[in-house]
Design a protein around this motif. Structure first.
Motif, PDB file in Angstrom:
ATOM      1  N   ILE A  66       0.835  -1.210   0.000  1.00 22.03           N
ATOM      2  CA  ILE A  66       0.000   0.000   0.000  1.00 22.03           C
ATOM      3  C   ILE A  66       0.861   1.247   0.000  1.00 22.03           C
ATOM      4  O   ILE A  66       0.665   2.168  -0.804  1.00 22.03           O
ATOM      5  CB  ILE A  66      -0.955  -0.024   1.207  1.00 22.03           C
ATOM      6  N   CYS A  67       1.828   1.320   0.912  1.00 22.10           N
ATOM      7  CA  CYS A  67       2.652   2.530   1.030  1.00 22.10           C
ATOM      8  C   CYS A  67       3.560   2.726  -0.170  1.00 22.10           C
ATOM      9  O   CYS A  67       3.923   3.867  -0.482  1.00 22.10           O
ATOM     10  CB  CYS A  67       3.465   2.490   2.317  1.00 22.10           C
ATOM     11  N   ARG A  69       2.614   2.440  -3.115  1.00 19.49           N
ATOM     12  CA  ARG A  69       1.771   3.124  -4.095  1.00 19.49           C
ATOM     13  C   ARG A  69       1.386   4.525  -3.645  1.00 19.49           C
ATOM     14  O   ARG A  69       1.337   5.453  -4.451  1.00 19.49           O
ATOM     15  CB  ARG A  69       0.495   2.318  -4.354  1.00 19.49           C
ATOM     16  N   THR A  70       1.078   4.678  -2.364  1.00 17.13           N
ATOM     17  CA  THR A  70       0.486   5.929  -1.882  1.00 17.13           C
ATOM     18  C   THR A  70       1.441   6.790  -1.070  1.00 17.13           C
ATOM     19  O   THR A  70       1.188   7.978  -0.877  1.00 17.13           O
ATOM     20  CB  THR A  70      -0.734   5.635  -0.989  1.00 17.13           C
ATOM     21  N   GLY A  72       3.270   7.216   2.836  1.00 18.30           N
ATOM     22  CA  GLY A  72       2.653   7.196   4.151  1.00 18.30           C
ATOM     23  C   GLY A  72       3.682   6.982   5.237  1.00 18.30           C
ATOM     24  O   GLY A  72       4.887   6.959   5.000  1.00 18.30           O
ATOM     25  N   GLY A 120      -7.663   3.907  -0.685  1.00 23.90           N
ATOM     26  CA  GLY A 120      -7.436   5.319  -0.972  1.00 23.90           C
ATOM     27  C   GLY A 120      -6.626   6.022   0.094  1.00 23.90           C
ATOM     28  O   GLY A 120      -6.852   7.205   0.368  1.00 23.90           O
ATOM     29  N   LEU A 121      -5.656   5.337   0.690  1.00 31.46           N
ATOM     30  CA  LEU A 121      -4.891   5.912   1.801  1.00 31.46           C
ATOM     31  C   LEU A 121      -4.341   7.285   1.444  1.00 31.46           C
ATOM     32  O   LEU A 121      -3.666   7.459   0.447  1.00 31.46           O
ATOM     33  CB  LEU A 121      -3.739   4.970   2.181  1.00 31.46           C
ATOM     34  N   ARG A 122      -4.680   8.283   2.278  1.00 32.09           N
ATOM     35  CA  ARG A 122      -4.160   9.649   2.185  1.00 32.09           C
ATOM     36  C   ARG A 122      -4.528  10.352   0.877  1.00 32.09           C
ATOM     37  O   ARG A 122      -3.930  11.353   0.521  1.00 32.09           O
ATOM     38  CB  ARG A 122      -2.625   9.644   2.354  1.00 32.09           C
ATOM     39  N   SER A 123      -5.526   9.846   0.170  1.00 35.65           N
ATOM     40  CA  SER A 123      -6.019  10.529  -1.025  1.00 35.65           C
ATOM     41  C   SER A 123      -7.419  11.046  -0.759  1.00 35.65           C
ATOM     42  O   SER A 123      -8.101  10.593   0.169  1.00 35.65           O
ATOM     43  CB  SER A 123      -6.012   9.586  -2.236  1.00 35.65           C
ATOM     44  N   PRO A 301       5.639   7.504  -2.562  1.00 37.92           N
ATOM     45  CA  PRO A 301       5.633   6.225  -3.277  1.00 37.92           C
ATOM     46  C   PRO A 301       7.059   5.764  -3.559  1.00 37.92           C
ATOM     47  O   PRO A 301       7.958   6.577  -3.773  1.00 37.92           O
ATOM     48  CB  PRO A 301       4.875   6.548  -4.566  1.00 37.92           C
ATOM     49  N   ASP A 422      -1.699  15.701   2.162  1.00 40.16           N
ATOM     50  CA  ASP A 422      -2.034  14.317   2.463  1.00 40.16           C
ATOM     51  C   ASP A 422      -2.282  14.015   3.938  1.00 40.16           C
ATOM     52  O   ASP A 422      -2.980  13.066   4.263  1.00 40.16           O
ATOM     53  CB  ASP A 422      -0.921  13.386   1.955  1.00 40.16           C
ATOM     54  N   LYS A 602      -4.720  16.355  -2.236  1.00 41.13           N
ATOM     55  CA  LYS A 602      -3.528  16.997  -2.769  1.00 41.13           C
ATOM     56  C   LYS A 602      -3.635  18.508  -2.604  1.00 41.13           C
ATOM     57  O   LYS A 602      -4.718  19.092  -2.701  1.00 41.13           O
ATOM     58  CB  LYS A 602      -3.338  16.641  -4.239  1.00 41.13           C
TER      59      LYS A 602
END
Length: 626
Positions: A66-67, A69-70, A72, A120-123, A301, A422, A602
Motif C-alpha cells: 500500500i505505502c 503506491r500511496t 505514508g 485510498g490511503l491519504r487521497s 511512493p 495528504d 492533494k
C-alpha cells in the motif's frame, strides 16, 4: 534535506543487500505461512495463537504494498504490527478504547478493524493517515499531534467509571512522544488516581524522527539493559504499576503482558498501569531498519524491488531554509538552533553536522523550545526555532507572553505552512498567520520563492524582537523576480503610476497564481489595471501598504491561511479605520482558507476547491471589476 523529501516521488536507493520483503521471524529459519487478515477484532480474537506470526507477515506485506503506491508513515507502522495484534486480542475495542499517540502508527489498527486494504490511503475521499471518527467507531481520537494520548485515555476511563461502565482504556504512546509536557503531566496525574483502569503502553523504539533525547530516554535505556532493579523504575516511584520491558515483537510475551496489565488495571487498590514494550521502527523491512536518519518514518511512493529510477528533488523549501540557517550560524557565533525532536525534517541537519554543539534537541516539546529560546536570547544568544507550522499552536502562549512581551530576539521558521495535503486537518499549516497577526511586535516574512526565503532569514536575524519566516511544503517554485520595487513592496504585475482598479496583495507562495490571474484579467479587459504586490514583509503592516490599499478602487488579499483571521483581515481593519463619509474605504476581499477543518487531499486540489488557484482568483477579480 530530509530523508522524507528524498523519498517523495523518488525514494532513496536501497542499501546494498537490503531486502524489499519482510524479514522472517527471528526464531525460525523459515518464514511463517501468511494468514488472512481477519474481518474485525472479534475474528482476530478467535484465531489460534499459532496463526499470529503468519498474520503479522501478511500485515507487513500489505503495508509495504500500500505505502509503495500511496506513500505514508511506513516505519512506525511496521514497528507496531505485533503490538497492535496483542492489543486487539486482549482489549475489546471500541468499548475499551485504544488511543494511539501519535496517530500515524494506527495503520495496523485500521487494517484489523475492517479496513484491511486501507482504501485510498491519504487521497481525497480515501482512508486517512490518522484515526478518523468518520471512518470507524474504533477510531476515537485523531491525535496526530504527539503526547496527548494518556490524558485522553485517562479522561475516557474517568468517564466510564463515573457512568458505572466496566473495562479499561488504553493509550499507546512512543518513547519520543513521552517527552512532551502533556504526556508527563498526564502520567503525574494518573499516578494519583487510585482505582484508575488506564493502561499506558509505551512503544519504546528509541526514537521519534530521530533518537529520543533527555533523561527519560536514558532511564528507558537503563530499563532495557536491565541496569535498574525491579521496583526502582521511575513509573513505580510515581505509584504506577510497571510491567516490562517486554519484547514488542514476541506474540507470546505480548499476550502475557497484556493479560497482566488487565489484571492490574482491574485492581481497585492501584492507579494506572504502564506496559513497557521494546520495538524496532521499520521492523521486517531491511531498507527501513537500515535507514539511520528516520527509518522510513514517512515516505512518498517507492519501488518495492530494485533501484528507484528518478533522481530525488533537491531544491526544496526545507533545504533552502537549512542552507540559510547554516550561513547565518557561520556569520554569527551567537546563533543557536533549537529543535522539537525534528532536526532533519525542518532542515537543521547541515548545521547539526557542522556545529553539533549549537543545535539543541529538546524533544517533542514546543513550549519548552520557545521558552528555552527566550532564555538563550536574554543571555545574549540569537536562537532560531524551526517548527512545522501546525505545531506553532502548541506554543502560542510562549510566543505571545514569553517572546513578544519581553521583546526577545528569537527567529521562528515555520515549515509546511499553508495547505499541506495528504496528512489532513491536523497538519495543514493554515492557522499560523491568524495567530501571528494577533501578536504585538512580531515581524513575519512569507517569501514567494526560494530566493526570497534565502533573503528573509538574515533579515529576520537582523530584526529586533520575535520574528517568523513561513513557507510551504515541497519543491521551491521558479524564481519570481520583481518587476519593480516600491515602498509598499515588490510589484509583480500591473502598471504602476496609473489608477489601480484592483490591488491584489499576495502573501507568500501563491504569488505565481496571483500573477497568472492578473494576466487573465488583463487579456479580457486591457484597460483594467490589476496591480499585484508582494509586501515582502507581511507583518507588521507597513503604512505604505495601507496607503496604497486605501487609494485603490478595490483590494483583494491572497494568503494560504485562514481568510477571516490573517494578514488580509488585518489590512481590511486598518483600511476601514481610515474611512470617512467623504473618503469611504474601497471594497476589500480576503481570499484564503475557510475557517474549517480541511480534509486530506492533494495541495493543488484543495487550493482549487478553496478558490485559490489562478482560475478562482481571476473569478474573484471579475466580480469586483463587474
Amino acid at each position: 534535506m530530509s530523508t522524507t523529501e528524498q523519498r517523495t516521488g523518488a525514494p532513496s536507493r536501497p542499501a546494498p543487500g537490503a531486502s524489499s520483503t519482510p524479514a522472517p521471524a527471528a526464531d525460525s529459519e523459515k518464514p511463517p505461512a501468511e494468514a488472512p487478515i481477519p474481518s474485525g477484532p472479534g475474528a482476530l480474537r478467535r484465531l489460534p495463537a499459532q496463526a499470529l506470526p503468519g498474520l503479522a507477515r501478511t500485515l507487513r506485506r500489505r503495508l509495504l504494498e500500500i505505502c509503495s503506491r500511496t506513500g505514508g508513515h511506513l516505519g512506525p507502522n511496521l514497528g507496531v504490527v505485533e503490538l497492535t495484534i496483542a492489543l486487539h486480542r486482549e482489549f475489546r475495542s471500541p468499548a475499551e478504547p485504544i488511543v494511539f499517540d501519535t496517530g500515524h502508527q494506527a495503520y495496523v489498527h485500521k487494517m484489523l478493524t475492517g479496513r484491511a486494504d486501507l482504501p485510498g490511503l491519504r487521497s481525497a475521499g480515501g482512508t486517512s493517515g490518522y484515526p478518523d471518527r468518520r471512518e470507524s467507531a474504533h477510531d476515537l481520537v485523531e491525535n496526530s499531534h504527539a503526547s496527548g494520548s494518556i490524558a485522553w485515555a485517562h479522561g475516557l476511563d474517568r468517564a466510564h467509571r463515573l457512568a458505572g461502565q466496566k473495562g479499561a482504556a488504553v493509550a499507546v504512546i512512543g518513547d519520543g512522544a513521552l517527552t512532551g509536557g502533556v504526556g508527563l503531566e498526564a502520567l503525574n496525574e494518573l499516578a494519583a488516581d487510585v482505582g484508575s483502569r488506564t493502561v499506558v503502553v509505551v512503544n519504546d523504539n528509541t526514537r521519534s524522527y530521530a533518537p529520543t533525547v533527555g533523561g527519560l530516554a536514558r532511564h528507558l535505556a537503563a530499563l532495557r539493559s536491565g541496569d535498574v532493579a525491579p521496583g526502582d523504575d521511575v513509573f513505580s516511584a510515581l505509584g504506577l504499576t510497571y510491567i516490562g520491558p517486554v519484547d514488542g515483537h514476541d506474540h507470546e510475551a505480548l499476550a502475557v503482558a497484556m493479560a497482566q496489565a488487565r489484571r492490574a488495571a482491574e485492581d481497585q487498590q492501584r492507579s494506572g498501569v504502564v506496559v513497557h514494550l521494546v520495538t524496532r521502527k521499520g521492523a521486517g523491512f531491511a531498507r527501513a531498519e537500515s535507514d539511520a536518519v528516520d527509518q522510513w518514518h514517512a515516505t512518498g511512493p517507492f519501488a518495492l524491488e530494485g533501484e528507484d529510477g528518478a533522481p530525488a528533488a533537491t531544491d526544496t523549501w526545507t533545504s533552502r531554509l537549512g542552507a540559510a540557517v547554516l550561513d547565518a550560524a557561520r556569520e554569527d557565533q551567537r546563533v543557536v538552533a533549537i529543535s522539537a525532536a525534528m532536526v532533519d525534517p525542518v532542515g537543521l541537519t547541515p548545521m547539526q553536522q557542522e556545529m553539533p554543539e549549537r543545535v539543541i534537541d529538546v524533544g517533542i516539546a514546543e513550549q519548552l523550545a520557545l521558552d528555552t529560546a527566550a532564555g538563550l536570547s536574554a543571555g545574549g544568544r540569537r536562537p532560531v526555532v524551526p517548527l512545522y507550522a501546525t505545531f506553532l499552536g502548541r506554543a502560542h502562549d510562549q510566543l505571545l507572553l514569553d517572546l513578544a512581551l519581553h521583546r526577545e530576539d528569537v527567529v521562528l521558521t515555520l515549515d509546511r505552512a499553508g495547505v499541506t495535503g495528504d496528512d489532513g486537518p491536523s497538519h495543514h499549516g493554515i492557522w499560523d498567520l491568524g495567530l501571528a497577526a494577533q501578536v504585538p511586535g512580531l515581524t513575519l516574512w512569507a517569501p514567494r520563492d526560494g530566493e526570497r526565503l534565502l533573503a528573509a532569514v538574515p533579515d529576520a536575524f537582523a530584526t529586533p524582537g520575535p520574528s517568523i519566516v513561513r513557507f510551504p511544503k515541497g519543491a521551491c517554485p521558479p524564481e519570481i523576480p520583481a518587476a519593480s520595487e516600491i515602498p509598499a513592496g515588490d510589484l509583480l504585475a500591473g502598471r504602476p503610476g496609473v489608477p489601480v482598479d484592483v490591488l491584489l496583495v499576495s502573501i507568500g507562495a501563491l504569488a505565481g497564481r496571483a500573477i497568472e490571474a492578473a494576466r487573465t484579467i488583463e487579456r479580457e479587459w486591457p484597460d483594467v489595471n490589476v496591480l499585484v504586490l508582494d509586501p515582502v514583509r507581511a507583518l507588521p503592516l507597513g503604512e505604505e501598504l495601507v496607503d496604497l490599499a486605501a487609494a485603490a478602487r478595490s483590494v483583494v488579499t491572497l494568503e494560504d491561511g485562514i481568510a477571516d483571521r490573517g494578514i488580509g483581515a488585518a489590512l481590511a481593519l486598518r483600511v476601514a479605520t481610515r474611512a470617512t463619509v467623504a473618503s469611504p474605504a474601497p471594497p476589500l476581499r480576503t481570499l484564503g482558507i475557510t475557517q474549517e477543518f480541511v480534509p486530506h487531499a492533494k495541495r493543488d486540489a484543495i487550493l482549487a476547491e478553496q478558490g485559490l488557484d489562478a482560475a478562482g482568483i481571476a473569478e474573484t477579480l471579475r466580480g469586483l471589476i463587474a
